[in-house]
Design an enzyme around this catalytic site. Structure first.
Site, mmCIF file in Angstrom:
data_model
loop_
_atom_site.group_PDB
_atom_site.id
_atom_site.type_symbol
_atom_site.label_atom_id
_atom_site.label_comp_id
_atom_site.label_asym_id
_atom_site.label_seq_id
_atom_site.Cartn_x
_atom_site.Cartn_y
_atom_site.Cartn_z
ATOM 1 C CE LYS A 1 -6.726 -10.709 -8.977
ATOM 2 N NZ LYS A 1 -6.592 -9.009 -8.709
ATOM 3 C CG ASP B 1 -3.949 -7.074 -9.877
ATOM 4 O OD1 ASP B 1 -2.899 -6.744 -9.354
ATOM 5 O OD2 ASP B 1 -5.092 -7.104 -9.687
ATOM 6 C CG MET B 2 1.823 -12.844 -9.354
ATOM 7 S SD MET B 2 1.900 -13.199 -11.224
ATOM 8 C CE MET B 2 3.555 -12.560 -11.780
ATOM 9 C CD GLN C 1 2.099 -14.183 -6.226
ATOM 10 O OE1 GLN C 1 2.872 -14.986 -6.848
ATOM 11 N NE2 GLN C 1 0.671 -13.620 -5.539
ATOM 12 N NE ARG D 1 0.434 -3.767 -6.669
ATOM 13 C CZ ARG D 1 -1.278 -4.243 -7.690
ATOM 14 N NH1 ARG D 1 -1.005 -5.358 -7.068
ATOM 15 N NH2 ARG D 1 -1.702 -3.183 -8.341
ATOM 16 C CE LYS E 1 4.300 -9.175 4.923
ATOM 17 N NZ LYS E 1 3.690 -8.777 6.541
ATOM 18 N N GLY E 2 2.094 -11.325 -0.734
ATOM 19 C CA GLY E 2 1.232 -13.167 -1.683
ATOM 20 C C GLY E 2 -0.126 -12.980 -0.730
ATOM 21 C CB ALA E 3 -2.927 -12.629 -1.993
HETATM 22 P P1 FDA Z 1 -0.205 -9.444 6.651
HETATM 23 O O1 FDA Z 1 -1.345 -9.962 6.550
HETATM 24 O O2 FDA Z 1 1.346 -10.313 6.516
HETATM 25 O O3 FDA Z 1 0.077 -8.342 8.044
HETATM 26 C C1 FDA Z 1 1.322 -7.872 9.188
HETATM 27 C C2 FDA Z 1 0.591 -7.093 10.409
HETATM 28 O O4 FDA Z 1 0.448 -5.815 9.626
HETATM 29 C C3 FDA Z 1 -0.345 -7.699 11.239
HETATM 30 O O5 FDA Z 1 0.018 -8.602 12.295
HETATM 31 C C4 FDA Z 1 -0.577 -5.805 11.331
HETATM 32 O O6 FDA Z 1 -0.384 -5.842 12.679
HETATM 33 C C5 FDA Z 1 -0.356 -5.788 10.236
HETATM 34 N N1 FDA Z 1 -1.761 -5.237 9.781
HETATM 35 C C6 FDA Z 1 -1.721 -5.804 8.536
HETATM 36 N N2 FDA Z 1 -3.475 -5.366 8.202
HETATM 37 C C7 FDA Z 1 -3.680 -4.436 8.854
HETATM 38 C C8 FDA Z 1 -4.714 -3.496 9.465
HETATM 39 N N3 FDA Z 1 -5.404 -4.182 8.541
HETATM 40 N N4 FDA Z 1 -5.046 -3.132 10.013
HETATM 41 C C9 FDA Z 1 -4.069 -2.805 10.897
HETATM 42 N N5 FDA Z 1 -2.482 -3.509 11.328
HETATM 43 C C10 FDA Z 1 -2.562 -4.433 10.176
HETATM 44 N N6 FDA Z 1 -1.377 -9.896 -3.278
HETATM 45 C C11 FDA Z 1 -1.529 -11.168 -4.997
HETATM 46 O O7 FDA Z 1 -0.709 -12.032 -4.328
HETATM 47 N N7 FDA Z 1 -1.604 -10.598 -5.807
HETATM 48 C C12 FDA Z 1 -1.576 -9.687 -5.898
HETATM 49 O O8 FDA Z 1 -1.373 -8.849 -7.557
HETATM 50 C C13 FDA Z 1 -1.963 -8.238 -5.067
HETATM 51 N N8 FDA Z 1 -2.436 -7.344 -4.959
HETATM 52 C C14 FDA Z 1 -1.958 -6.219 -4.063
HETATM 53 C C15 FDA Z 1 -2.131 -4.570 -3.676
HETATM 54 C C16 FDA Z 1 -2.279 -4.542 -2.745
HETATM 55 C C17 FDA Z 1 -2.229 -2.511 -3.061
HETATM 56 C C18 FDA Z 1 -1.900 -4.488 -1.425
HETATM 57 C C19 FDA Z 1 -1.893 -3.573 0.102
HETATM 58 C C20 FDA Z 1 -2.236 -5.930 -1.086
HETATM 59 C C21 FDA Z 1 -1.868 -7.141 -2.961
HETATM 60 N N9 FDA Z 1 -2.198 -8.486 -2.275
HETATM 61 C C22 FDA Z 1 -1.500 -9.116 -3.384
HETATM 62 C C23 FDA Z 1 -2.191 -8.596 -1.268
HETATM 63 C C24 FDA Z 1 -0.863 -9.157 -0.266
HETATM 64 O O9 FDA Z 1 -0.133 -10.221 -1.250
HETATM 65 C C25 FDA Z 1 -1.155 -9.614 1.026
HETATM 66 O O10 FDA Z 1 -2.196 -11.161 1.469
HETATM 67 C C26 FDA Z 1 -2.064 -8.882 1.824
HETATM 68 O O11 FDA Z 1 -1.770 -7.441 1.668
HETATM 69 C C27 FDA Z 1 -1.967 -8.934 3.086
HETATM 70 O O12 FDA Z 1 -0.642 -9.082 3.571
HETATM 71 P P2 FDA Z 1 0.058 -7.527 4.716
HETATM 72 O O13 FDA Z 1 1.566 -7.436 3.518
HETATM 73 O O14 FDA Z 1 -0.374 -6.404 4.476
HETATM 74 O O15 FDA Z 1 0.029 -8.082 6.128
#
Ligand code: FDA
Length: 305
Positions: free
Chosen positions: A98, A132-133, A161, A182, A185-187
Site C-alpha cells: 500500500k 493495492d488501491m 475498483q 487486479r 469491487k472496492g472496499a
Molecule cells: P461482495 O462482498 O460484493 O459479495 C457478493 C456476494 O458474494 C455475497 O452476497 C455472497 O453471496 C458472496 N460472498 C462474498 N463473500 C463470501 C464468502 N466469504 N462466503 C460465501 N459467499 C460470499 N479492495 C480495494 O479497495 N483495494 C484493493 O486493493 C483490494 N484488494 C483485494 C484483493 C483481493 C484478492 C480481494 C479478494 C479483494 C480485494 N479488495 C480490495 C476487496 C474488494 O474490493 C471487496 O471489498 C471484497 O472483495 C468484497 O467484495 P466481493 O466481490 O468479494 O463480494
C-alpha cells in the site's frame, strides 16, 4: 440496514486509537483464520501449505497508519526482506503493498525511492509487486505513481475498483501499458459523488470492466468471492476464447477456501491474498463491513474477555 452496518465498520477501520488497542491486544484471535501470522517468517509455513495445494499467493504486510518517514523506510526494508524470503524459500508468491505504508501521505519522492528499492529487488528475483488501491482521494496519485514506475519495471501491477465512476476511463488509459491488473469491487467508504452507491451498479460495472480488460488483452486478476462474478468470468472467457493463462481468480485468505480449491481443480489459476503483521485491525474492520458472517467467529473472540 446493510449499508448502516457497512458504514459503521468502515468508520471504525480508520480509527488509529483502536488500531493501537488491537495491536497491543495481539493478533491471536485472527491468526491462522484471516491473517497468516505476526511477521513474514511466521507466515511461510501457511504459504507453503497453500502452494502445496496448487494455490498461488500474494502476501501483504498489514499497516496503513504510517505517519513518519522512519516507519515508511522500515516498511520498505521489510518488503525487500519478504521478496528475498519468497525467492530463497521458492514460494509461488507475489507481494502486495500500500502506498500509504511506504509514505504516500508524507512525501511523493520518498514513495518513489522506496518503491524503486523494492522493485529493483523484485525484478532481480522475478517477483510481482502489486500496488493495492486505497481510498478515492489517493487513487489519482497512486495511478500516477504506478504509470511512472511501470515505465521502468515490468514486475509492478495495480488494482482498479469497480465502484468508482472514473475506473472505466482509468482502465482505458492504463491498457496501453499492458499491465497485470487486479479488478475488485472496492472496499472503502466513498461518497456518491465519486462512487456508485448501489450494489447493483457496482456489480454491473465490475462485469463491464472484466470484459473490457480481457478484450484489451490484459492479464486480468478477478478478485472477488462472488459466485455471480466468477461464473460470468468463466462464461465470458469461453465465449471470447480467452485462454486460462490470461486471467486468474483471487480471494482473501480464510474466505471461501472450498471454492478456491474447486477453481484449482477446474483448471483455473487461483491466487490467495495472505495478510500478515501486527496492524490487523483496519483490514479486519473492512472484512466485517463486507460480510459480518464471514468472520463472526473472530468477532466473538474480540468482544469476549
Ligand atoms: P461482495 O462482498 O460484493 O459479495 C457478493 C456476494 O458474494 C455475497 O452476497 C455472497 O453471496 C458472496 N460472498 C462474498 N463473500 C463470501 C464468502 N466469504 N462466503 C460465501 N459467499 C460470499 N479492495 C480495494 O479497495 N483495494 C484493493 O486493493 C483490494 N484488494 C483485494 C484483493 C483481493 C484478492 C480481494 C479478494 C479483494 C480485494 N479488495 C480490495 C476487496 C474488494 O474490493 C471487496 O471489498 C471484497 O472483495 C468484497 O467484495 P466481493 O466481490 O468479494 O463480494
Amino acid at each position: 440496514m446493510e449499508a448502516v452496518t457497512r458504514n459503521f465498520f468502515l468508520c471504525l477501520s480508520k480509527n488509529n486509537w483502536l488500531n493501537q488497542v488491537a495491536r497491543k491486544r495481539g493478533s491471536g484471535i485472527v491468526t491462522g483464520k484471516i491473517i497468516a501470522g505476526i511477521d513474514f517468517p511466521n507466515s511461510v509455513q501457511i504459504i507453503k501449505e497453500l502452494n502445496r495445494k496448487g494455490l498461488s499467493t500474494t502476501v501483504d504486510h498489514l499497516g496503513e497508519f504510517v505517519h513518519s518517514k522512519e516507519t515508511a523506510i522500515d516498511r520498505t526494508k521489510e518488503a525487500i526482506e519478504t521478496i528475498e524470503t519468497i525467492a530463497r524459500e521458492k514460494l509461488d508468491s507475489h507481494i502486495s503493498v500500500k502506498m500509504t505504508s511506504l509514505g504516500l501521505d508524507i512525501d511523493r519522492d520518498l514513495v518513489i525511492r522506496n518503491m524503486t528499492s523494492i522493485l529493483d529487488t523484485a525484478e532481480k528475483h522475478g517477483v510481482m509487486v502489486t500496488i493495492d488501491m486505497e481510498d478515492e482521494p489517493r487513487c489519482e496519485q497512486t495511478l500516477e505513481l504506478f504509470k511512472q514506475l511501470r515505465e521502468s519495471y515490468s514486475c509492478v501491477s495495480t488494482v482498479l475498483q469497480a465502484y468508482l465512476y472514473r475506473t472505466e476511463q482509468d482502465l482505458k488509459k492504463l491498457s496501453v501499458l499492458k499491465p497485470f491488473l487486479r479488478l475488485v469491487k472496492g472496499a472503502y467508504k466513498e461518497p456518491a459523488t465519486v462512487a456508485y452507491p448501489d450494489k447493483k451498479d457496482v456489480d454491473d460495472n465490475y462485469k463491464k470492466l472484466i470484459r473490457q480488460s480481457l478484450e484489451y488483452g490484459l492479464y486480468t486478476a478477478v478478485a472477488t468471492h462472488d459466485d455471480e462474478m466468477i461464473g460470468y468470468t468463466k462464461e465470458l472467457a469461453e465465449k471470447l476464447k480467452i485462454p486460462n493463462d490470461q486471467f486468474e481468480f483471487q480471494m482473501l485468505y480464510g474466505m471461501r477456501s472450498k471454492t478456491q480449491m474447486e477453481l484449482v481443480e477446474q483448471g483455473y489459476k487461483m491466487r490467495v491474498y495472505v495478510p500478515y503483521g501486527r496492524d490487523w485491525y483496519g483490514y479486519f474492520m473492512r472484512r466485517l463491513a463486507e460480510r459480518p458472517a464471514n468472520i463472526s467467529f473472530a468477532f466473538k473472540g474480540l468482544v469476549k474477555k
